[in-house]
Design a protein around this motif. Structure first.
Motif, PDB file in Angstrom:
ATOM      1  N   ASP A  13      -1.344  -3.748   7.137  1.00 19.19           N
ATOM      2  CA  ASP A  13      -0.358  -2.881   7.786  1.00 19.19           C
ATOM      3  C   ASP A  13      -1.075  -1.829   8.641  1.00 19.19           C
ATOM      4  N   THR A  14      -1.036  -2.006   9.942  1.00 18.66           N
ATOM      5  CA  THR A  14      -1.744  -1.106  10.862  1.00 18.66           C
ATOM      6  C   THR A  14      -1.006   0.221  11.076  1.00 18.66           C
ATOM      7  N   THR A  15       0.198   0.350  10.546  1.00 12.79           N
ATOM      8  CA  THR A  15       0.946   1.600  10.704  1.00 12.79           C
ATOM      9  C   THR A  15       0.541   2.637   9.665  1.00 12.79           C
ATOM     10  N   LEU A  16      -0.197   2.215   8.652  1.00 12.62           N
ATOM     11  CA  LEU A  16      -0.588   3.126   7.575  1.00 12.62           C
ATOM     12  C   LEU A  16      -1.824   3.934   7.946  1.00 12.62           C
ATOM     13  N   LYS A  17      -1.847   5.169   7.495  1.00 10.35           N
ATOM     14  CA  LYS A  17      -2.999   6.043   7.710  1.00 10.35           C
ATOM     15  C   LYS A  17      -4.095   5.662   6.715  1.00 10.35           C
ATOM     16  N   ARG A  18      -5.231   5.215   7.225  1.00 13.32           N
ATOM     17  CA  ARG A  18      -6.318   4.737   6.367  1.00 13.32           C
ATOM     18  C   ARG A  18      -7.032   5.903   5.697  1.00 13.32           C
ATOM     19  N   ASP A  19      -6.463   6.359   4.590  1.00 14.11           N
ATOM     20  CA  ASP A  19      -7.063   7.468   3.865  1.00 14.11           C
ATOM     21  C   ASP A  19      -7.741   6.996   2.577  1.00 14.11           C
ATOM     22  N   MET A  20      -8.244   5.769   2.607  1.00 11.95           N
ATOM     23  CA  MET A  20      -9.029   5.220   1.498  1.00 11.95           C
ATOM     24  C   MET A  20     -10.287   4.591   2.080  1.00 11.95           C
ATOM     25  N   ARG A  21     -11.408   4.762   1.421  1.00 19.14           N
ATOM     26  CA  ARG A  21     -12.671   4.229   1.928  1.00 19.14           C
ATOM     27  C   ARG A  21     -12.611   2.701   2.026  1.00 19.14           C
ATOM     28  N   GLN A  22     -13.217   2.177   3.084  1.00 17.66           N
ATOM     29  CA  GLN A  22     -13.236   0.729   3.280  1.00 17.66           C
ATOM     30  C   GLN A  22     -13.940   0.042   2.126  1.00 17.66           C
ATOM     31  N   SER A  23     -14.972   0.670   1.596  1.00 12.00           N
ATOM     32  CA  SER A  23     -15.701   0.076   0.466  1.00 12.00           C
ATOM     33  C   SER A  23     -14.801  -0.057  -0.763  1.00 12.00           C
ATOM     34  N   ALA A  24     -13.862   0.897  -0.924  1.00 14.44           N
ATOM     35  CA  ALA A  24     -12.909   0.818  -2.034  1.00 14.44           C
ATOM     36  C   ALA A  24     -11.931  -0.332  -1.806  1.00 14.44           C
ATOM     37  N   ILE A  25     -11.469  -0.466  -0.578  1.00 13.45           N
ATOM     38  CA  ILE A  25     -10.558  -1.564  -0.231  1.00 13.45           C
ATOM     39  C   ILE A  25     -11.241  -2.913  -0.455  1.00 13.45           C
ATOM     40  N   ASP A  26     -12.517  -2.986  -0.087  1.00 10.78           N
ATOM     41  CA  ASP A  26     -13.281  -4.226  -0.267  1.00 10.78           C
ATOM     42  C   ASP A  26     -13.369  -4.605  -1.741  1.00 10.78           C
ATOM     43  N   ILE A  27     -13.563  -3.609  -2.604  1.00 13.17           N
ATOM     44  CA  ILE A  27     -13.648  -3.863  -4.049  1.00 13.17           C
ATOM     45  C   ILE A  27     -12.316  -4.412  -4.562  1.00 13.17           C
ATOM     46  N   ILE A  28     -11.231  -3.813  -4.104  1.00 12.46           N
ATOM     47  CA  ILE A  28      -9.897  -4.271  -4.516  1.00 12.46           C
ATOM     48  C   ILE A  28      -9.671  -5.715  -4.084  1.00 12.46           C
ATOM     49  N   MET A  29      -9.975  -5.995  -2.811  1.00 14.02           N
ATOM     50  CA  MET A  29      -9.706  -7.333  -2.286  1.00 14.02           C
ATOM     51  C   MET A  29     -10.639  -8.394  -2.842  1.00 14.02           C
ATOM     52  N   GLU A  30     -11.823  -7.983  -3.269  1.00  9.77           N
ATOM     53  CA  GLU A  30     -12.759  -8.943  -3.876  1.00  9.77           C
ATOM     54  C   GLU A  30     -12.130  -9.598  -5.095  1.00  9.77           C
ATOM     55  N   TYR A  31     -11.308  -8.836  -5.819  1.00  2.00           N
ATOM     56  CA  TYR A  31     -10.598  -9.402  -6.968  1.00  2.00           C
ATOM     57  C   TYR A  31      -9.288 -10.061  -6.538  1.00  2.00           C
ATOM     58  N   ILE A  32      -8.517  -9.383  -5.713  1.00  5.22           N
ATOM     59  CA  ILE A  32      -7.190  -9.882  -5.336  1.00  5.22           C
ATOM     60  C   ILE A  32      -7.265 -11.222  -4.609  1.00  5.22           C
ATOM     61  N   VAL A  33      -8.327 -11.437  -3.832  1.00  5.04           N
ATOM     62  CA  VAL A  33      -8.459 -12.686  -3.073  1.00  5.04           C
ATOM     63  C   VAL A  33      -8.545 -13.908  -4.002  1.00  5.04           C
ATOM     64  N   LEU A  34      -8.862 -13.702  -5.268  1.00  7.31           N
ATOM     65  CA  LEU A  34      -8.909 -14.803  -6.225  1.00  7.31           C
ATOM     66  C   LEU A  34      -7.551 -15.461  -6.385  1.00  7.31           C
ATOM     67  N   TYR A  35      -6.497 -14.738  -6.027  1.00 10.35           N
ATOM     68  CA  TYR A  35      -5.130 -15.269  -6.176  1.00 10.35           C
ATOM     69  C   TYR A  35      -4.571 -15.841  -4.869  1.00 10.35           C
ATOM     70  N   LYS A  36      -5.408 -15.866  -3.840  1.00  5.42           N
ATOM     71  CA  LYS A  36      -4.930 -16.300  -2.524  1.00  5.42           C
ATOM     72  C   LYS A  36      -4.425 -17.742  -2.549  1.00  5.42           C
TER      73      LYS A  36
END
Length: 206
Positions: free
Chosen positions: A181-204
């Motif tokens: 969602d490009t409308t959201l203000k990115r107020d979370m570190r990219q490295s934190a997002i990467d950690i989240i997605m590293e797990y979530i992508v297992l369900y892709k």
């Protein structure tokens, strides 16, 4: 016969490990903030030892504290219904700060970011009963006029946990929708997002 027993034990071990993982327990994005003093303090907290330090409670309840760091502190804290009841301490600290008579009145007084932090803490404290935390997280998103990525992500992780107990096919889309969602203000570190997605992508592939 011996081979069958070994195979059975291996399968049981795999099943137990898979159930131990979940969108809430396996997305340890606090690592991306490990150098922050508040996150470092949270890492030292023992839920069976001393109460949550007052300094941490003040940081968590202060709406001026960065929401992504507050979420990282919640992510790092070891929540337990035993010992000192950290979530109870957090709730009481919010009630005092917002001069509310109870947690229901308090929740109604919270700004969107603090409400998201509270909902996320509630979910981390009890991931088996997510009705109220999920409701409050969605309320935080609806309330958020700044379109915070962190607020949306906290809500998505709670909702993903709900789907974990019902429909795995919805886990990845729920979190990916926020990330994309490009409308959201990115107020979370990219490295934190990467950690989240590293797990979530297992369900892709689900």
């Amino acid at each position: 016969m011996k081979r069958l027993v070994v195979l059975y034990l291996m399968m049981m071990s795999w099943c137990m490990a898979s159930w131990a993982d979940s969108p809430l327990t396996s997305t340890n994005f606090s690592y991306a903030y490990s150098e922050h003093p508040m996150v470092a303090m949270a890492a030292e907290y023992d839920p069976l030892g001393d109460p949550i330090p007052e300094k941490l409670l003040k940081f968590l309840t202060n709406k001026k504290s960065p929401v992504d760091v507050r979420l990282a502190v919640v992510n790092e804290l070891k929540w337990s219904s035993e010992g000192n009841d950290g979530f109870g301490q957090f709730t009481e600290a919010l009630i005092r700060r917002y001069k509310a008579k109870d947690q229901f009145e308090m929740a109604g007084k919270l700004d969107a970011k603090t409400l998201a932090v509270y909902a996320y803490a509630m979910a981390m404290n009890n991931r088996y009963d997510l009705y109220e935390s999920n409701r409050l997280a969605h309320e935080a998103v609806d309330k958020d006029k700044e379109h915070s990525f962190s607020v949306a992500m906290a809500c998505a992780l709670i909702e993903a946990q709900v789907h974990f107990d019902g429909s795995w096919s919805k886990i990845y889309p729920t979190v990916a929708e926020v990330v994309n969602d490009t409308t959201l203000k990115r107020d979370m570190r990219q490295s934190a997002i990467d950690i989240i997605m590293e797990y979530i992508v297992l369900y892709k592939e689900e």
